[in-house]
Every structure is written in structure tokens, then in C-alpha cells.
Enzyme design. Structure first.
Site, PDB file in Angstrom:
ATOM      1  N   ASP A 185       3.436  13.534  19.148  1.00 15.31           N
ATOM      2  CA  ASP A 185       2.072  13.622  18.639  1.00 15.31           C
ATOM      3  C   ASP A 185       1.916  13.008  17.253  1.00 15.31           C
ATOM      4  OD1 ASP A 185       0.928  14.821  20.841  1.00 15.31           O
ATOM      5  OD2 ASP A 185       1.291  16.856  20.130  1.00 15.31           O
ATOM      6  N   SER A 245      -0.274  24.240  19.173  1.00 15.72           N
ATOM      7  CA  SER A 245       0.468  24.625  20.378  1.00 15.72           C
ATOM      8  C   SER A 245       0.708  26.127  20.425  1.00 15.72           C
ATOM      9  CB  SER A 245       1.817  23.888  20.425  1.00 15.72           C
ATOM     10  OG  SER A 245       1.629  22.500  20.524  1.00 15.72           O
ATOM     11  N   ARG A 248      -6.157  12.281  16.036  1.00 18.61           N
ATOM     12  CA  ARG A 248      -4.961  11.891  15.290  1.00 18.61           C
ATOM     13  C   ARG A 248      -5.057  10.450  14.776  1.00 18.61           C
ATOM     14  NH1 ARG A 248      -2.105  16.376  15.695  1.00 18.61           N
ATOM     15  NH2 ARG A 248      -1.922  17.460  17.692  1.00 18.61           N
TER      16      ARG A 248
END
Length: 442
Positions: A322, A29, A394
């Protein structure tokens, strides 16, 4: 062949433990935002610790295509020669953002205010993700953006539209929506205020202030006025807590594990994974806490501990959005039942993470029941088998860690996109003690 089509497969042998002291790649990010704000600043921005994954490179290449001179990345070092808020040039072709939803949603806000037209496209996965959550409020600001009939990419952004500041209450907590509208607000007439129903990561606000652009905070609302400018600065990107999460879970569930993750960003809006794991009984401690460029960082030590299932507090959901693929693996190895609610957002990530994780856990013998906005999961004994990550990085990494407690090998299909967030994952995980191998790919 696109990256997500490349036949990459992980095979992980069962058992083992994690040990050692190491650093995971830089925060994705913050890496995205360092390129965006550095490109729009006056002067030269130097970035260290930049994550050179495919998603961040998509952002970097988009700004190169709009005339910004960028050197690197070279071993995590990037030099950005900013062009100022009004110095971007029209790209010669549509901007291909690959798999990166962050790139597309944040760029939509920036490009809505430019004098030129632009088109944002992506891969098959990104082309299915909802964009009306940003295009609708941008429309309220005066932007003109076309999407598919389903509200998905590609986005065609019509330039030359004067934007006006709005006060927008987000119906769903989303750092991407908040950031998109704040970035559009840099160009808007008047003040843009965004209110969120629950806290989300605040990297954009912190970095704007670091670049000298004032952001006003009032409770759950962040405001800025258009018409200012950004001043270049150096940025040290901390290690990504989302990447560290896989190792936190792996070390928690594998007996005799003891790891220290170095220089990890511990922004309060990202600490949900630590809070949830500690509530489950994990042995996690923070050391060497400091502040780097406005972001708090620390070394995180994790030792194996017996975990117990819990009802996950909904207030923690946006702070760990996340990390739930990894947290589902922790729950599968915990004693008792874990219940997640209030996480509908997981269904519109790189994959439907609720359904895909439930399918994979069920294939490995775990009682996992997906619900509309979460999952009910009973801890048990992980078996052996094959799971499909559906191109979601992920999910691939989460199931790799599951093998530490599995009864046999786990094979994970469609893993090419791990490079989008964690280049070098296989090598780092193997060095820490995971018996992982990769087939296919470059």
C-alpha cells in the site's frame, strides 16, 4: 453526488520542510477488523484509536445494518455490543461499502456462512475491482456467491450454505484473501488452512488470537478449526504505518526536515516501507518500542537524507504493497534508477497505481516507465504541473508530498477519497510544514 465525484482539489506550493512530533490516524486494517470481530464476539468490545474514515465507517454501518449495537465513533472511541458468531440479522437492503475493498472481501467470507441472503455493493471504483480471488475459494468451501460476468461487484451471497474447511494455497499474496477465508473458516466444518506465497499482514490472525480464538501457524500456513467462539476484549488501535509513510517520504526528501511519528504500528508484515527507504539511504530510527494488544508499536523519527535509487527486493513487495505511491515519490527524488518488479497487485487497487503514478510523474518531468508488474524510474528534478489521482487517496497524498521538492506548484485533482483513509490529512500536513490548500468538498 458520491464522495469520489465531489470536486476536491489539492494545491501544494513548492519547497519547505517537515518538522514536529505528531500522530497520524489509527490503522485502517486493524480498525476494520476490530469492528468485525467485536461484532461477532460474546460481550462488549471497547476500541480506542479507531480510524473514522469512510472505509471503516462502511464496515461499521454494515454491522449496524445487521443488528449490532455500536456506539461512536466519538473521538476514536467505539463501543461494540457483540452478538456472537451466529447473532447477525438479515440486512433490510444491500450493504453499500463505498470504496472499501477490505470491507467487501472480508465481509464476503463472513456472510457466506450466514443463514440469510445478502448483497454487497460499492462505488464506481470498487465495482471494477476483482472479486473472484475470494469468491472462487469460498465456492470451494461450499458458498454460493454471484458476481457480474467480469467477476466484479455487486456480490449476491446466498445464505444457508454449509461450509467445509479447505486447504488453500493462494496464487497471489493477499492479506484480504487470507483474512476472508479465515473468517469463513470460523463457521466451516473442519479445519481451514491458508498458505501464502509471501508474507502478508497478519492483523486478522493476531486479533483472532486476542479474542481467544486459536490460530495454528506452520511456516507460511495459518489454520483454524470451525465451531469456536470469540470473547470480547478492549483494543487500542495504533497509528497507521501506511498513513505515516507519506510523512516518512516527505521528511526524507525535504532538506532540514526532522519529524517524530508517535505510536505507529510496526507489525513485521508491514515494515517494507521502512526497510526499502532505509536501503535507499533514509535516516529512520525507532524509539519507545512496546507491544499493545498483540501489536508492536513505536515512535518513528525521520530526518532528511540523500536517497539513492535501488532495485527493490521482491520479498519486500507484499510488506509495502500500500505504500508504493509514496515510495515512487522517494524514487523520483533519489539519485539513480529504482526498479520495481513483482508488484502486479498494484494494478487492481483503488486505481491502477502503476499507470496512474507513472502518468503523474511523467507530467512532472520524471522519467518513469511502467511495466506489467512494476516500474523503472530515474530520479530527477520534479517540475510543476497538474496530476489526476483518479480518486485514489494514496496517490493524492503521495503527490502532495512531491511538492516539497518540486520546482513549482503541484495541483492534484479528484482528492475527495483521501477521507477514506486519512481524515484531517490537509490540516495535519499543513501543521507539519507542507504548503497545502484544498478546494471543494464539505
Amino acid at each position: 453526488m458520491t464522495q469520489s465525484d465531489s470536486p476536491v482539489r489539492f494545491t501544494v506550493a513548492p519547497g519547505g520542510k517537515l518538522s514536529g512530533q505528531f500522530r497520524v490516524p489509527g490503522d485502517k486494517s486493524i480498525s476494520h477488523r476490530s469492528i468485525m470481530l467485536g461484532a461477532l464476539a460474546d460481550g462488549t468490545t471497547r476500541v480506542s484509536g479507531f480510524l473514522s474514515g469512510a472505509d471503516n465507517l462502511a464496515t461499521l454501518n454494515a454491522f449496524r445494518a445487521m443488528g449490532v449495537e455500536i456506539d461512536g465513533p466519538d473521538d476514536g472511541e467505539v463501543v461494540i455490543r457483540g452478538v456472537g458468531l451466529h447473532g447477525l440479522k438479515p440486512p433490510a437492503a444491500p450493504l453499500d461499502l463505498g470504496n472499501s475493498g477490505t470491507s467487501m472481501r472480508l465481509l464476503a467470507g463472513l456472510l457466506a456462512a450466514q443463514a440469510f441472503d445478502s448483497t454487497l455493493s460499492g462505488d464506481a471504483s470498487l465495482s471494477k475491482r476483482p472479486m473472484k480471488r475470494v469468491t472462487d475459494p469460498l465456492g470451494e468451501m461450499g458458498a454460493r456467491i454471484d458476481t457480474s460476468e467480469a467477476g466484479t461487484p455487486p456480490l449476491t451471497i446466498h445464505g444457508g450454505q454449509p461450509l467445509r474447511g479447505i486447504h488453500y494455497a493462494m496464487p497471489v499474496a493477499s492479506a484480504q484473501v487470507k483474512s476472508c477465508l479465515l473468517l469463513a473458516g470460523l463457521y466451516a466444518d473442519g479445519e481451514t488452512c491458508i498458505s501464502e506465497p509471501a508474507p502478508t499482514r497478519d492483523h486478522t490472525e493476531r486479533m483472532l488470537e486476542g479474542f481467544g480464538y486459536p490460530v495454528r501457524h506452520a511456516g507460511a500456513t495459518a489454520c483454524l478449526a470451525g465451531g469456536g467462539n470469540l470473547v470480547a476484549r478492549d483494543i487500542d488501535v495504533p497509528a497507521d504505518i501506511s498513513s505515516a509513510a507519506f510523512f516518512m517520504v516527505g521528511a526524507s526528501i525535504a532538506p532540514d526536515s526532522d519529524i517524530t511519528l508517535e505510536h505507529v504500528g510496526i507489525n513485521p508484515t508491514r515494515l517494507g516501507v521502512i526497510t526499502i527507504l532505509q536501503q535507499m539511504g533514509a535516516d529512520i530510527s525507532l524509539h519507545n518500542e512496546q507491544r499493545v494488544g498483540g501489536e508492536p508499536v513505536a515512535d518513528i523519527r525521520v530526518r532528511s537524507a540523500p536517497l539513492k535509487g535501488i532495485p527493490i527486493p521482491e520479498v519486500q513487495v507484499p510488506l509495502a504493497i500500500d505504500e508504493f505511491p509514496a515510495l515512487f515519490i522517494a524514487a523520483a527524488c533519489a539519485e539513480g534508477e529504482t526498479v520495481l518488479t513483482g508488484a502486479r497487485e498494484l494494478r487492481v487497487k483503488e486505481s491502477d497505481r502503476i499507470q496512474v503514478m507513472a502518468d503523474g510523474l511523467q507530467a512532472l518531468g520524471i522519467d518513469a516507465e511502467p511495466t506489467e508488474d512494476g516500474m523503472r524510474l530515474c530520479g530527477g528534478t520534479l517540475g510543476t504541473g497538474s496530476v489526476d489521482s483518479h480518486g485514489d487517496h494514496r496517490i493524492a497524498m503521495a503527490f502532495a508530498m512531491a511538492a516539497l521538492r518540486a520546482g513549482g506548484p503541484i495541483t492534484i485533482r479528484d482528492c475527495a477519497n483521501v477521507a477514506t483513509s486519512f481524515p484531517g490529512f490537509v490540516e495535519l500536513a499543513a501543521g507539519a510544514g507542507l504548503a497545502i490548500s484544498q478546494e471543494g468538498g464539505a
